[in-house]
Design a protein around this motif. Structure first.
Motif, mmCIF file in Angstrom:
data_model
loop_
_atom_site.group_PDB
_atom_site.id
_atom_site.type_symbol
_atom_site.label_atom_id
_atom_site.label_comp_id
_atom_site.label_asym_id
_atom_site.label_seq_id
_atom_site.Cartn_x
_atom_site.Cartn_y
_atom_site.Cartn_z
ATOM 1 N N VAL A 1 40.464 34.292 34.878
ATOM 2 C CA VAL A 1 39.869 34.007 33.559
ATOM 3 C C VAL A 1 38.355 33.800 33.688
ATOM 4 C CG1 VAL A 1 39.923 32.450 31.564
ATOM 5 C CG2 VAL A 1 42.034 32.979 32.760
ATOM 6 N N GLN A 2 37.938 33.317 34.843
ATOM 7 C CA GLN A 2 36.520 33.024 35.057
ATOM 8 C C GLN A 2 35.710 34.266 35.456
ATOM 9 O OE1 GLN A 2 36.385 29.733 34.364
ATOM 10 N NE2 GLN A 2 38.612 29.566 34.542
ATOM 11 N N ASP A 3 36.403 35.324 35.864
ATOM 12 C CA ASP A 3 35.728 36.489 36.454
ATOM 13 C C ASP A 3 34.943 37.314 35.431
ATOM 14 O OD1 ASP A 3 36.680 35.893 38.954
ATOM 15 O OD2 ASP A 3 38.335 37.340 38.894
ATOM 16 N N ILE A 4 33.849 37.863 35.899
ATOM 17 C CA ILE A 4 33.129 38.925 35.194
ATOM 18 C C ILE A 4 33.061 40.089 36.171
ATOM 19 C CG2 ILE A 4 30.930 39.690 34.223
ATOM 20 C CD1 ILE A 4 32.336 37.752 32.396
ATOM 21 N N ASN B 1 48.147 33.046 40.407
ATOM 22 C CA ASN B 1 46.806 33.631 40.408
ATOM 23 C C ASN B 1 46.863 35.003 41.068
ATOM 24 O OD1 ASN B 1 44.444 32.234 39.274
ATOM 25 N ND2 ASN B 1 45.160 30.486 40.479
ATOM 26 N N VAL B 2 46.618 36.025 40.291
ATOM 27 C CA VAL B 2 46.650 37.391 40.802
ATOM 28 C C VAL B 2 45.547 38.185 40.112
ATOM 29 C CG1 VAL B 2 48.318 38.164 39.056
ATOM 30 C CG2 VAL B 2 48.136 39.405 41.216
ATOM 31 N N THR B 3 44.928 39.089 40.856
ATOM 32 C CA THR B 3 43.957 40.010 40.269
ATOM 33 C C THR B 3 44.557 41.402 40.352
ATOM 34 O OG1 THR B 3 42.121 38.617 41.001
ATOM 35 C CG2 THR B 3 41.599 40.874 40.372
ATOM 36 N N LEU B 4 44.777 42.001 39.204
ATOM 37 C CA LEU B 4 45.457 43.294 39.146
ATOM 38 C C LEU B 4 44.447 44.441 39.246
ATOM 39 C CD1 LEU B 4 48.047 42.360 36.391
ATOM 40 C CD2 LEU B 4 48.412 42.495 38.874
ATOM 41 N N ASP C 1 37.612 28.274 24.403
ATOM 42 C CA ASP C 1 37.139 29.080 25.528
ATOM 43 C C ASP C 1 38.250 29.076 26.582
ATOM 44 O OD1 ASP C 1 35.957 30.037 27.872
ATOM 45 O OD2 ASP C 1 34.024 29.114 27.466
ATOM 46 N N ALA C 2 38.837 30.230 26.832
ATOM 47 C CA ALA C 2 39.959 30.328 27.780
ATOM 48 C C ALA C 2 39.584 29.812 29.166
ATOM 49 C CB ALA C 2 40.433 31.776 27.871
ATOM 50 N N ARG C 3 38.314 29.923 29.539
ATOM 51 C CA ARG C 3 37.890 29.448 30.862
ATOM 52 C C ARG C 3 38.048 27.935 30.982
ATOM 53 N NH1 ARG C 3 31.930 31.587 30.750
ATOM 54 N NH2 ARG C 3 32.198 30.636 28.694
ATOM 55 N N LYS C 4 37.839 27.244 29.870
ATOM 56 C CA LYS C 4 37.994 25.785 29.870
ATOM 57 C C LYS C 4 39.445 25.380 29.635
ATOM 58 C CE LYS C 4 33.272 25.097 28.211
ATOM 59 N NZ LYS C 4 32.423 24.665 27.066
ATOM 60 N N ALA C 5 40.173 26.188 28.861
ATOM 61 C CA ALA C 5 41.580 25.882 28.578
ATOM 62 C C ALA C 5 42.448 26.033 29.824
ATOM 63 C CB ALA C 5 42.091 26.784 27.460
ATOM 64 N N TRP C 6 42.106 27.028 30.651
ATOM 65 C CA TRP C 6 42.900 27.300 31.865
ATOM 66 C C TRP C 6 41.969 27.398 33.072
ATOM 67 C CZ3 TRP C 6 43.958 30.531 27.428
ATOM 68 C CH2 TRP C 6 45.104 30.145 26.717
ATOM 69 N N PRO C 7 41.325 26.287 33.459
ATOM 70 C CA PRO C 7 40.351 26.325 34.560
ATOM 71 C C PRO C 7 40.976 26.660 35.912
ATOM 72 C CG PRO C 7 40.825 24.055 33.921
ATOM 73 C CD PRO C 7 41.470 24.938 32.888
ATOM 74 N N GLN C 8 42.299 26.481 36.025
ATOM 75 C CA GLN C 8 42.988 26.775 37.284
ATOM 76 C C GLN C 8 43.175 28.268 37.510
ATOM 77 O OE1 GLN C 8 44.383 25.879 34.484
ATOM 78 N NE2 GLN C 8 46.454 26.710 34.235
ATOM 79 N N CYS C 9 42.889 29.071 36.496
ATOM 80 C CA CYS C 9 43.115 30.513 36.584
ATOM 81 C C CYS C 9 41.828 31.226 36.974
ATOM 82 C CB CYS C 9 43.639 31.041 35.249
ATOM 83 S SG CYS C 9 45.239 30.332 34.784
ATOM 84 N N ALA D 1 43.210 41.020 31.300
ATOM 85 C CA ALA D 1 43.987 40.163 30.399
ATOM 86 C C ALA D 1 45.383 39.898 30.952
ATOM 87 C CB ALA D 1 44.074 40.794 29.011
ATOM 88 N N LEU D 2 46.021 40.911 31.557
ATOM 89 C CA LEU D 2 47.350 40.676 32.128
ATOM 90 C C LEU D 2 47.262 39.757 33.339
ATOM 91 C CD1 LEU D 2 50.379 41.211 31.940
ATOM 92 C CD2 LEU D 2 50.047 43.221 33.420
ATOM 93 N N SER D 3 46.215 39.912 34.152
ATOM 94 C CA SER D 3 46.001 38.993 35.281
ATOM 95 C C SER D 3 45.944 37.556 34.786
ATOM 96 C CB SER D 3 44.693 39.334 36.014
ATOM 97 O OG SER D 3 44.722 40.630 36.564
ATOM 98 N N ASP D 4 45.161 37.334 33.735
ATOM 99 C CA ASP D 4 45.032 35.987 33.158
ATOM 100 C C ASP D 4 46.382 35.450 32.725
ATOM 101 O OD1 ASP D 4 42.330 36.432 33.487
ATOM 102 O OD2 ASP D 4 41.902 36.688 31.355
ATOM 103 N N ARG D 5 47.173 36.300 32.104
ATOM 104 C CA ARG D 5 48.444 35.850 31.542
ATOM 105 C C ARG D 5 49.479 35.518 32.625
ATOM 106 N NH1 ARG D 5 49.634 38.074 25.700
ATOM 107 N NH2 ARG D 5 47.662 37.545 24.715
ATOM 108 N N PHE D 6 49.397 36.152 33.780
ATOM 109 C CA PHE D 6 50.287 35.766 34.879
ATOM 110 C C PHE D 6 50.009 34.330 35.304
ATOM 111 C CE2 PHE D 6 51.522 40.216 35.707
ATOM 112 C CZ PHE D 6 52.873 40.018 35.978
#
Length: 316
Positions: free
Chosen positions: A77-80, A109-112, A66-74, A97-102
């Motif tokens: 990744v948590q957003d819906i 932390n950026v929201t595109l 679960d990416a939310r648990k793998a990268w909790p600082q992002c 997905a690109l926001s997550d990858r940044f």
């Protein structure tokens, strides 16, 4: 969106998932629901010369991810999110997905802005709120970049809930000006260095997500999917509605032994499992494994540690 579909699913002995009359679509006609499904068939000239990533077997992947648990600082990744009444799923899946990858690759932390894609990509990406091509969105990230959501917020942020709101919004105009005039449009742009497709075998998709972060996937939506509430979705009943793009963030196996993909939708948290859904993995359910796209973030316009940037590029 009819009650008999819900009743049929919940009585079906082998459905494997539960249905409900989701409040997200309680006032929708079938036509309005179809309008949300904005993935258009990708033209051949968009796909030509696009690399396809496949991975040699050898990486030991976890049984659950679960990416939310793998990268909790992002935070992204948590957003819906909520695409409102616009057929902009193709833009949401890509920008998310690109926001997550940044964050995953550069700790930024950026929201595109989905709005930049919907309003400004034009015919390259399709037709805005009338639908688009997920892969073309990633190509736009390379050629034109995408501003932050702070600069260019999504136009349908209320989800068309206020009195007198038109049920279907037209595509917004491309303004190329930040809402906050203290911000500069050009300086707010963030870029992707690459755009590619991922081979359709589950191992390749899983390795891509595990290694680089969430990906954008497209699949065919049938009427029963609108009523998904919980469990591992597979098509049971209803007419074909259209193509939909979403963000795949992980995988696992249910208590009943059914392998699934974990996916974030863009229909707000009132739909599904707090805005997410699980769908059968390994059987190309509704075509979800055959159109997977992503790209790697670029350091252009980005202030990052040069050593970190060099290390990331070397890992690609």
């Amino acid at each position: 969106m009819q009650d008999p579909v819900v009743e049929y699913i919940n009585r079906h002995p082998n459905a494997g998932w539960k249905a409900d009359m989701n409040s997200r679509f309680s006032n929708y006609t079938v036509g309005q629901f179809k309008h949300l499904l904005g993935v258009l068939p990708t033209p051949k000239n968009v796909i030509e010369d696009v690399p396809v990533r496949a991975y040699p077997k050898g990486l030991k992947l976890p049984k659950q991810f679960d990416a939310r648990k793998a990268w909790p600082q992002c935070s992204s990744v948590q957003d819906i999110l909520d695409q409102g009444h616009c057929g902009s799923c193709w833009a949401f899946g890509a920008a998310e997905a690109l926001s997550d990858r940044f964050c995953i690759h550069y700790n930024v932390n950026v929201t595109l802005s989905e709005n930049d894609l919907v309003a400004c990509c034009g015919f390259q990406c399709g037709d805005g709120c009338e639908g688009g091509y997920p892969l073309a969105a990633w190509q736009y990230f390379i050629s034109s970049g995408v501003v932050t959501a702070e600069c260019d917020p999504y136009f349908d942020d209320a989800g068309c809930q206020h009195p007198g709101c038109e049920p279907l919004y037209p595509t917004p105009q491309c303004q190329k000006q930040c809402k906050d005039l203290n911000q500069n449009w050009v300086d707010s742009k963030r870029y992707s260095a690459t755009a590619y497709r991922i081979a359709s075998k589950p191992y390749d998709i899983m390795t891509e997500v595990f290694t680089n972060g969430p990906v954008e996937v497209s699949f065919s939506v049938f009427e029963d999917f609108a009523h998904y509430k919980s469990g591992v979705y597979k098509y049971i009943k209803g007419d074909y509605m259209g193509g939909h793009a979403v963000k795949l963030i992980g995988w696992g196996t249910s208590d009943d032994g059914v392998d699934y993909w974990l996916v974030a939708n863009s229909w707000n948290r009132s739909w599904g499992e707090d805005g997410l859904f699980k769908i059968a993995r390994g059987t190309n359910e509704c075509g979800i494994e055959e159109d997977v796209v992503a790209g790697m973030p670029s350091t252009k316009n980005l202030v990052v540690d040069s050593a970190v940037a060099a290390e990331q590029r070397a890992s690609w």
